[in-house]
Design a protein around this motif. Structure first.
Motif, PDB file in Angstrom:
ATOM      1  N   SER A   1     -51.946  40.018 115.004  1.00  9.52           N
ATOM      2  CA  SER A   1     -50.691  39.883 115.679  1.00  9.52           C
ATOM      3  C   SER A   1     -49.569  40.983 115.376  1.00  9.52           C
ATOM      4  O   SER A   1     -49.461  41.551 113.868  1.00  9.52           O
ATOM      5  CB  SER A   1     -50.160  38.641 115.152  1.00  9.52           C
ATOM      6  N   GLY A   2     -48.772  41.469 116.167  1.00  5.44           N
ATOM      7  CA  GLY A   2     -47.961  42.644 115.935  1.00  5.44           C
ATOM      8  C   GLY A   2     -48.650  43.873 116.278  1.00  5.44           C
ATOM      9  O   GLY A   2     -47.724  45.037 116.480  1.00  5.44           O
ATOM     10  N   THR A   3     -49.956  44.148 116.351  1.00  2.77           N
ATOM     11  CA  THR A   3     -50.392  45.398 116.909  1.00  2.77           C
ATOM     12  C   THR A   3     -50.006  45.817 118.204  1.00  2.77           C
ATOM     13  O   THR A   3     -49.930  45.147 119.233  1.00  2.77           O
ATOM     14  CB  THR A   3     -52.028  45.158 116.763  1.00  2.77           C
ATOM     15  N   LYS A   4     -49.708  47.148 118.347  1.00  3.12           N
ATOM     16  CA  LYS A   4     -49.531  47.670 119.520  1.00  3.12           C
ATOM     17  C   LYS A   4     -50.298  49.147 119.793  1.00  3.12           C
ATOM     18  O   LYS A   4     -49.872  50.004 119.030  1.00  3.12           O
ATOM     19  CB  LYS A   4     -47.914  48.000 119.564  1.00  3.12           C
ATOM     20  N   VAL A   5     -51.204  49.091 120.723  1.00  8.47           N
ATOM     21  CA  VAL A   5     -51.978  50.397 121.014  1.00  8.47           C
ATOM     22  C   VAL A   5     -50.810  51.443 121.329  1.00  8.47           C
ATOM     23  O   VAL A   5     -49.721  50.885 122.081  1.00  8.47           O
ATOM     24  CB  VAL A   5     -53.090  50.009 122.068  1.00  8.47           C
TER      25      VAL A   5
ATOM     26  N   GLU B   1     -50.585  48.649 125.782  1.00  8.69           N
ATOM     27  CA  GLU B   1     -49.932  48.367 124.590  1.00  8.69           C
ATOM     28  C   GLU B   1     -50.042  46.860 124.319  1.00  8.69           C
ATOM     29  O   GLU B   1     -50.076  46.509 123.225  1.00  8.69           O
ATOM     30  CB  GLU B   1     -48.598  48.730 124.636  1.00  8.69           C
ATOM     31  N   LEU B   2     -49.603  46.084 125.539  1.00  9.46           N
ATOM     32  CA  LEU B   2     -49.559  44.556 125.110  1.00  9.46           C
ATOM     33  C   LEU B   2     -51.069  43.866 124.949  1.00  9.46           C
ATOM     34  O   LEU B   2     -51.271  42.917 124.291  1.00  9.46           O
ATOM     35  CB  LEU B   2     -48.985  44.082 126.390  1.00  9.46           C
ATOM     36  N   ALA B   3     -52.143  44.461 125.636  1.00  9.24           N
ATOM     37  CA  ALA B   3     -53.504  43.839 125.848  1.00  9.24           C
ATOM     38  C   ALA B   3     -54.140  44.464 124.400  1.00  9.24           C
ATOM     39  O   ALA B   3     -55.285  43.994 124.195  1.00  9.24           O
ATOM     40  CB  ALA B   3     -54.496  44.007 126.847  1.00  9.24           C
ATOM     41  N   ASN B   4     -53.851  45.604 123.794  1.00 11.31           N
ATOM     42  CA  ASN B   4     -54.438  46.100 122.782  1.00 11.31           C
ATOM     43  C   ASN B   4     -56.011  46.666 123.077  1.00 11.31           C
ATOM     44  O   ASN B   4     -56.719  46.363 122.492  1.00 11.31           O
ATOM     45  CB  ASN B   4     -54.442  45.286 121.488  1.00 11.31           C
TER      46      ASN B   4
ATOM     47  N   ASN C   1     -53.815  52.810 117.150  1.00  8.63           N
ATOM     48  CA  ASN C   1     -53.156  51.484 116.666  1.00  8.63           C
ATOM     49  C   ASN C   1     -52.121  51.468 115.714  1.00  8.63           C
ATOM     50  O   ASN C   1     -52.121  51.730 114.639  1.00  8.63           O
ATOM     51  CB  ASN C   1     -54.331  50.634 116.053  1.00  8.63           C
ATOM     52  N   ARG C   2     -50.838  50.857 116.152  1.00 11.02           N
ATOM     53  CA  ARG C   2     -49.851  50.806 115.693  1.00 11.02           C
ATOM     54  C   ARG C   2     -49.423  49.172 115.039  1.00 11.02           C
ATOM     55  O   ARG C   2     -49.556  48.361 115.606  1.00 11.02           O
ATOM     56  CB  ARG C   2     -48.364  51.103 116.398  1.00 11.02           C
ATOM     57  N   ARG C   3     -49.421  49.239 113.686  1.00 11.58           N
ATOM     58  CA  ARG C   3     -48.979  47.815 113.032  1.00 11.58           C
ATOM     59  C   ARG C   3     -50.187  46.869 112.939  1.00 11.58           C
ATOM     60  O   ARG C   3     -50.059  45.738 113.020  1.00 11.58           O
ATOM     61  CB  ARG C   3     -47.796  47.195 113.989  1.00 11.58           C
ATOM     62  N   ASP C   4     -51.436  47.526 112.945  1.00  9.01           N
ATOM     63  CA  ASP C   4     -52.391  46.708 112.707  1.00  9.01           C
ATOM     64  C   ASP C   4     -52.906  46.592 111.256  1.00  9.01           C
ATOM     65  O   ASP C   4     -53.696  45.774 110.817  1.00  9.01           O
ATOM     66  CB  ASP C   4     -53.708  47.363 113.379  1.00  9.01           C
ATOM     67  N   LEU C   5     -52.343  47.516 110.560  1.00 12.38           N
ATOM     68  CA  LEU C   5     -52.450  47.673 109.077  1.00 12.38           C
ATOM     69  C   LEU C   5     -53.967  47.488 108.431  1.00 12.38           C
ATOM     70  O   LEU C   5     -54.210  46.856 107.563  1.00 12.38           O
ATOM     71  CB  LEU C   5     -51.649  46.252 108.365  1.00 12.38           C
TER      72      LEU C   5
ATOM     73  N   SER D   1     -62.235  47.851 126.526  1.00 11.18           N
ATOM     74  CA  SER D   1     -62.716  47.881 124.987  1.00 11.18           C
ATOM     75  C   SER D   1     -61.330  47.655 124.418  1.00 11.18           C
ATOM     76  O   SER D   1     -60.194  48.367 124.357  1.00 11.18           O
ATOM     77  CB  SER D   1     -63.636  49.179 124.614  1.00 11.18           C
ATOM     78  N   ASN D   2     -61.487  46.992 123.309  1.00 16.03           N
ATOM     79  CA  ASN D   2     -60.524  46.790 122.332  1.00 16.03           C
ATOM     80  C   ASN D   2     -60.663  47.894 121.314  1.00 16.03           C
ATOM     81  O   ASN D   2     -61.740  48.670 121.243  1.00 16.03           O
ATOM     82  CB  ASN D   2     -60.478  45.318 121.593  1.00 16.03           C
ATOM     83  N   THR D   3     -59.555  48.028 120.474  1.00 16.92           N
ATOM     84  CA  THR D   3     -59.578  49.296 119.678  1.00 16.92           C
ATOM     85  C   THR D   3     -59.800  49.003 118.056  1.00 16.92           C
ATOM     86  O   THR D   3     -59.273  49.882 117.084  1.00 16.92           O
ATOM     87  CB  THR D   3     -58.345  50.185 119.859  1.00 16.92           C
ATOM     88  N   MET D   4     -60.495  47.831 117.723  1.00 17.03           N
ATOM     89  CA  MET D   4     -60.432  47.268 116.360  1.00 17.03           C
ATOM     90  C   MET D   4     -61.978  47.407 116.052  1.00 17.03           C
ATOM     91  O   MET D   4     -62.862  47.295 116.641  1.00 17.03           O
ATOM     92  CB  MET D   4     -60.084  46.150 116.151  1.00 17.03           C
TER      93      MET D   4
END
Length: 379
Positions: free
Chosen positions: A262-266, A226-229, A280-284, A251-254
């Protein structure tokens, strides 16, 4: 003998009944609800409300005991509880039992052939176990206080914050990703007493914040951070009466490998066949909606490759689940408080179009423990 017209008239109804699927939903306002997803002509679906019961507290997680048709609900409220609910095949719900438990529970799981339940308590740094069945007078079999040696690099790492309980494929161990301590804690299961005993921890890079995990066979573990996304892949070895985890890939998830906003939380990670999905939460990424990332897995090496990022159909996808057939995914968007069902291609693992959506209860607020909390297939 020629079938009667009356029988022909019943066939569409029977087929519709057989094809309908129930979905269970919990909401932080204290309710558990069932919905029915029914296919209609042309590949469309309808989603209808079925049964709702109020259990109080802040329901945060659903564990589904399919053989016995019982839902086990964790409670994130300060005055916690564990609630069991029976579910009819028609989606009807009935409260079976409830007992007091420490507050702040964010996940639970059944273990030892369903004879016990383990819960983790994010806010109070606890791991608890109960012997089943429960009664109103049930008390924890164990209440394990988790500790850490020092504050982590992230402001949320002021204390241990366990976030999930995962039983390994052999049924001999429980793993607990701890977001606050940057650990994956590992416990052996005594099948006769149901008691858990620590056999060590896998230390993660400071600031990673492991949240959820899923096994791929019994030799690979994927962990959503969650913190490193990021999502990490670990090889799994059973040695010395415990489990050893070795990180093989991260791996990142983008999409395109870009940095998470900023603000994203896996959120969660789930495995189906040779694919994983990560929320991905709050990545918009699909403003105002968030996203779901799909990875393909090499069946020989377990290496993961990001193959697609799609809309979650709402904001803050707290939980999701792939159905057993693998052709549908249900997503619970916490802040927008909507249940979304999307198609999934079983060959490519990619998520397709949204086929149904329904608002459940009141909407939530960003970063608050309100709105929709969990979704689960009746599968």
């Amino acid at each position: 003998m020629r079938p009667s017209l009356r029988l022909f008239g019943l066939l569409p109804v029977l087929l519709k009944s057989v094809s309908a699927i129930n979905i269970f939903v919990s909401h932080y306002q204290g309710t558990v609800q069932s919905l029915t997803l029914t296919p209609t002509s042309g590949g469309a679906y309808t989603l209808t409300a079925n049964s709702t019961i109020t259990i109080g507290g802040q329901p945060s997680w659903i564990t589904w005991d399919s053989p016995n048709r019982v839902l086990w609900i964790a409670d994130e409220g300060n005055s916690g509880s564990i609630t069991s609910i029976t579910a009819g095949t028609d989606g009807s719900l009935k409260k079976l039992g409830q007992c007091s438990a420490p507050g702040g529970a964010v996940a639970n799981t059944l273990y030892a052939n369903g004879g016990y339940i383990a819960s983790v308590h994010y806010g109070t740094s606890l791991l608890t176990t109960f012997k089943l069945p429960l009664s109103s007078s049930s008390r924890p079999l164990q209440q394990i206080t988790l500790t850490m040696s020092a504050h982590g690099p992230n402001s949320r790492q002021d204390a241990p914050h366990p976030h999930e309980t995962v039983v390994d494929p052999t049924g001999a161990f429980v793993l607990v990703p701890d977001l606050g301590a940057d650990l994956i804690r590992i416990y052996t299961i005594d099948p006769s007493s149901g008691k858990l005993t620590s056999c060590g921890s896998s230390v993660q890079t400071p600031g990673t914040g492991p949240r959820h995990a899923a096994f791929y066979g019994n030799k690979t573990l994927f962990v959503a951070n969650e913190l490193a996304n990021t999502v990490n892949r670990f090889s799994v070895e059973y040695t010395g009466g415990c489990i050893t985890l070795t990180k093989e890939q991260s791996s990142n998830t983008m999409a395109g490998g870009k940095a998470a906003p900023s603000g994203t939380k896996v959120g969660e990670v789930h495995v189906h066949d040779d694919f994983i999905i990560v929320s991905n939460r709050r990545d918009l990424s699909f403003s105002p909606d968030d996203s779901m990332a799909t990875f393909s897995l090499d069946p020989t090496t377990s290496a993961m490759t990001l193959t697609g990022v799609t809309s979650s159909g709402g904001t803050y996808p707290r939980t999701f689940q792939i159905n057993k057939a693998g052709d549908l995914v249900v997503i619970g968007d916490q802040t927008t408080a909507n249940v979304v069902v999307v198609k999934r291609d079983v060959a490519t693992g990619l998520l397709g179009p949204q086929v149904a959506s329904m608002r459940i209860g009141i909407v939530g607020h960003a970063e608050e423990d309100d709105g929709l909390s969990a979704v689960m297939w009746d599968d």
